[in-house]
Design an enzyme around this catalytic site. Structure first.
Site, PDB file in Angstrom:
ATOM      1  N   HIS A   5      24.028  13.633  43.915  1.00  0.00           N
ATOM      2  CA  HIS A   5      24.499  14.660  42.989  1.00  0.00           C
ATOM      3  C   HIS A   5      24.371  14.169  41.546  1.00  0.00           C
ATOM      4  O   HIS A   5      24.762  13.064  41.209  1.00  0.00           O
ATOM      5  CB  HIS A   5      25.973  14.961  43.297  1.00  0.00           C
ATOM      6  CG  HIS A   5      26.533  16.099  42.504  1.00  0.00           C
ATOM      7  ND1 HIS A   5      26.454  17.404  42.934  1.00  0.00           N
ATOM      8  CD2 HIS A   5      27.156  16.125  41.310  1.00  0.00           C
ATOM      9  CE1 HIS A   5      27.028  18.186  42.035  1.00  0.00           C
ATOM     10  NE2 HIS A   5      27.460  17.428  41.039  1.00  0.00           N
TER      11      HIS A   5
ATOM     12  N   ASP B 267      24.861  14.629  48.846  1.00  0.00           N
ATOM     13  CA  ASP B 267      25.678  15.382  47.894  1.00  0.00           C
ATOM     14  C   ASP B 267      26.922  15.908  48.599  1.00  0.00           C
ATOM     15  O   ASP B 267      26.836  16.814  49.430  1.00  0.00           O
ATOM     16  CB  ASP B 267      24.867  16.541  47.313  1.00  0.00           C
ATOM     17  CG  ASP B 267      25.518  17.164  46.091  1.00  0.00           C
ATOM     18  OD1 ASP B 267      26.735  17.010  45.924  1.00  0.00           O
ATOM     19  OD2 ASP B 267      24.797  17.817  45.314  1.00  0.00           O
TER      20      ASP B 267
ATOM     21  N   CYS C  52      25.288  21.260  37.808  1.00  0.00           N
ATOM     22  CA  CYS C  52      26.612  20.933  38.352  1.00  0.00           C
ATOM     23  C   CYS C  52      27.622  22.036  37.979  1.00  0.00           C
ATOM     24  O   CYS C  52      27.507  23.166  38.444  1.00  0.00           O
ATOM     25  CB  CYS C  52      27.040  19.563  37.841  1.00  0.00           C
ATOM     26  SG  CYS C  52      28.514  18.888  38.637  1.00  0.00           S
TER      27      CYS C  52
END
Length: 282
Positions: free
Chosen positions: A247, A215, A170
């Site tokens: 995600h 996502d 991330c």
């Protein structure tokens, strides 16, 4: 940037996101970046402080692991975490990389100001990124880049690392692709956020990406655009898409859900296979 704070800053950030979609290889972090599940297990590494300032977690490969793969001696992985920083899940992942023969260092890129999991509704994510929790501890490239550079220097000078790979989850993905110039030879990122097209273009090293089917940060369009960019760069690349996950799955997925557990485990195997094939030969 206009002098805005709080809710107005968040609105401004959303406007910038829409305007710059064609320039971003992945969008800025959002609420999905702080949702997930804490994993069970006991970590085996050690907390250390680099330069008497930056907290890190180091996981060392066992003698047996190095004996099984002697070519990994002198190789290491810099682990740049998501916004939760050094916590249970990142420690367990680092231990797994070490079990596969790679000295692994998880750096705190937030200067002691990571977020906790599952923040309450209304949390001003973008304000935290720009200013930090106390208003004077930003988590922008100007603040984070020197921390990553310090971690790389530590691995090379204090730990004798000769071949350095990096993983980024991330938030951390951006700082993997920003630092090939500082000695990162090979990269792996999962559900990346905040990466610009220029950063992706300039990485210039073998790169593997683990992507979630759903996502809003690394969208279908951005995934396809990233593929086109990496194809143009001409270095080895890989983009694996995992169905049925969102995600954060590679570090915060629910291990009680069969397909999430499978995707998380396969994404980790993807990373190790990538380093085994490209870090040791790049």
């Amino acid at each position: 940037m206009p002098p805005v704070t709080g809710r107005s800053f968040f609105r401004w950030a959303r406007m910038q996101r829409r305007r710059q979609m064609n320039k971003m290889a992945s969008n800025p972090p959002g609420d999905c970046c702080i949702k997930g599940v804490k994993h069970e297990g006991s970590s085996t590494g050690t907390l250390v402080t680099i330069n008497n300032k930056h907290q890190a977690y180091i996981a060392m490969p066992s003698p047996a692991a190095l004996q099984a793969a002697p070519n990994k001696k002198g190789a290491a992985i810099l682990f740049i975490p998501d916004v939760i920083g050094i916590w249970q899940n990142s420690k367990l992942l680092a231990d797994q990389y070490a079990a596969n023969g790679y000295l692994t260092l998880v750096i705190d890129p937030f200067n002691g100001d990571p977020l906790s999991l599952d923040r309450p509704a209304g949390f001003d994510f973008m304000s935290w990124l720009q200013h930090g929790s106390d208003g004077d501890n930003p988590h922008t490239p100007e603040a984070v880049d020197p921390i990553i550079e310090t971690a790389i220097k530590y691995l090379k000078e204090e730990r004798g690392v000769k071949r350095l790979g990096a993983v980024g989850y991330c938030f951390g993905a951006k700082y993997v692709v920003r630092h090939s110039k500082d000695g990162i030879l090979c990269g792996y990122v999962a559900h990346p956020s905040f990466v610009t097209e220029d950063e992706l273009q300039n990485f210039g090293r073998p790169l593997s990406i683990a992507a979630a089917e759903t996502d809003e940060i690394f969208t279908i369009q951005q995934r396809h655009r990233s593929e086109a960019i990496l194809r143009g760069v001409g270095k080895p690349y890989q983009i694996n898409l995992y169905s049925g996950v969102v995600h954060g799955f590679a570090v915060r997925g629910d291990m009680t859900v069969r397909h999430e557990k499978f995707a998380k485990e396969q994404a980790f195997i993807q990373a190790v296979a990538w380093f085994d094939n490209f870090l040791l030969t790049e």
